[in-house]
Design a protein around this motif. Structure first.
Motif, short mmCIF file in Angstrom:
data_model
loop_
_atom_site.label_atom_id
_atom_site.label_comp_id
_atom_site.label_asym_id
_atom_site.label_seq_id
_atom_site.Cartn_x
_atom_site.Cartn_y
_atom_site.Cartn_z
N LYS A 191 0.84 -1.20 0.00
CA LYS A 191 0.00 0.00 0.00
C LYS A 191 0.87 1.25 0.00
CE LYS A 191 -3.56 2.47 2.55
NZ LYS A 191 -3.26 3.32 3.65
N GLU A 192 1.91 1.24 0.83
CA GLU A 192 2.81 2.40 0.90
C GLU A 192 3.50 2.63 -0.44
OE1 GLU A 192 5.31 1.41 4.21
OE2 GLU A 192 3.80 2.01 5.68
N LYS A 193 3.96 1.55 -1.06
CA LYS A 193 4.62 1.67 -2.37
C LYS A 193 3.63 2.15 -3.43
CE LYS A 193 8.34 -1.58 -1.53
NZ LYS A 193 9.01 -2.80 -1.94
N LEU A 194 2.40 1.64 -3.37
CA LEU A 194 1.38 2.06 -4.33
C LEU A 194 1.07 3.55 -4.15
CD1 LEU A 194 -0.66 1.40 -6.55
CD2 LEU A 194 -2.28 0.79 -4.74
N GLU A 195 0.92 3.97 -2.90
CA GLU A 195 0.65 5.39 -2.65
C GLU A 195 1.77 6.27 -3.21
OE1 GLU A 195 0.17 5.29 1.62
OE2 GLU A 195 -2.01 5.50 1.44
N GLN A 196 3.00 5.83 -3.01
CA GLN A 196 4.16 6.59 -3.51
C GLN A 196 4.15 6.65 -5.04
OE1 GLN A 196 7.89 4.90 -2.31
NE2 GLN A 196 9.11 6.54 -3.19
N LYS A 197 3.88 5.52 -5.66
CA LYS A 197 3.86 5.47 -7.13
C LYS A 197 2.71 6.31 -7.67
CE LYS A 197 5.40 3.99 -11.02
NZ LYS A 197 6.66 4.50 -11.55
N LEU A 198 1.55 6.26 -7.04
CA LEU A 198 0.41 7.05 -7.49
C LEU A 198 0.71 8.55 -7.36
CD1 LEU A 198 -2.58 5.00 -6.03
CD2 LEU A 198 -1.91 5.22 -8.44
N LYS A 199 1.37 8.91 -6.27
CA LYS A 199 1.75 10.31 -6.05
C LYS A 199 2.68 10.78 -7.18
CE LYS A 199 3.74 13.40 -2.62
NZ LYS A 199 4.35 13.52 -1.29
N GLU A 200 3.63 9.94 -7.55
CA GLU A 200 4.55 10.27 -8.64
C GLU A 200 3.80 10.45 -9.96
OE1 GLU A 200 7.60 7.27 -8.88
OE2 GLU A 200 8.25 7.63 -6.80
N LEU A 201 2.84 9.56 -10.22
CA LEU A 201 2.07 9.64 -11.46
C LEU A 201 1.20 10.91 -11.50
CD1 LEU A 201 1.02 5.90 -11.89
CD2 LEU A 201 2.67 7.17 -13.27
#
Length: 108
Positions: free
Chosen positions: A20-30
């Motif tokens: 979840k943390e990695k997904l949140e980070q990746k979504l923020k980047e996108l």
């Protein structure tokens, strides 16, 4: 056996939190790169969480099923078994007290 299930569950939970943390980070980047809108990122994250909740419920159901099988295998009484026995005892006590009351009336 239960300890293994607990460890497996905790391992899965840790992986989910990390994911979840990695997904949140990746979504923020996108979102920052304007490849996704904030609303799209929110939807993706909500779907991820919803799938996690579904999986958690499946694991919980599986653990309950496994525990019930072990209890049956080892002859351990379940809450339902104990409740049923309590009800039967109560019914027998009521019948016995009624019979005792009838005997007392007959003696008088």
């Amino acid at each position: 056996m239960s300890d293994y299930l607990k460890r497996g569950f905790l391992l899965g939970l840790g992986a989910a939190v990390s994911g979840k943390e990695k997904l949140e980070q990746k979504l923020k980047e996108l979102v920052e790169k304007n490849e996704l809108t904030q609303e799209q990122a929110k939807t993706v994250l909500e779907n991820f969480i919803e799938k996690g909740d579904t999986q958690k419920q499946k694991w919980s159901d599986k653990q309950k099923e496994q525990t019930q099988k072990l209890a049956a295998e080892y002859g351990i009484a379940t809450k339902e078994d104990i409740h049923e026995l309590k009800e039967r005892i109560h019914e027998l006590e009521m019948k016995l007290s009624n019979k005792t009351a009838e005997e007392v009336e007959e003696e008088e």
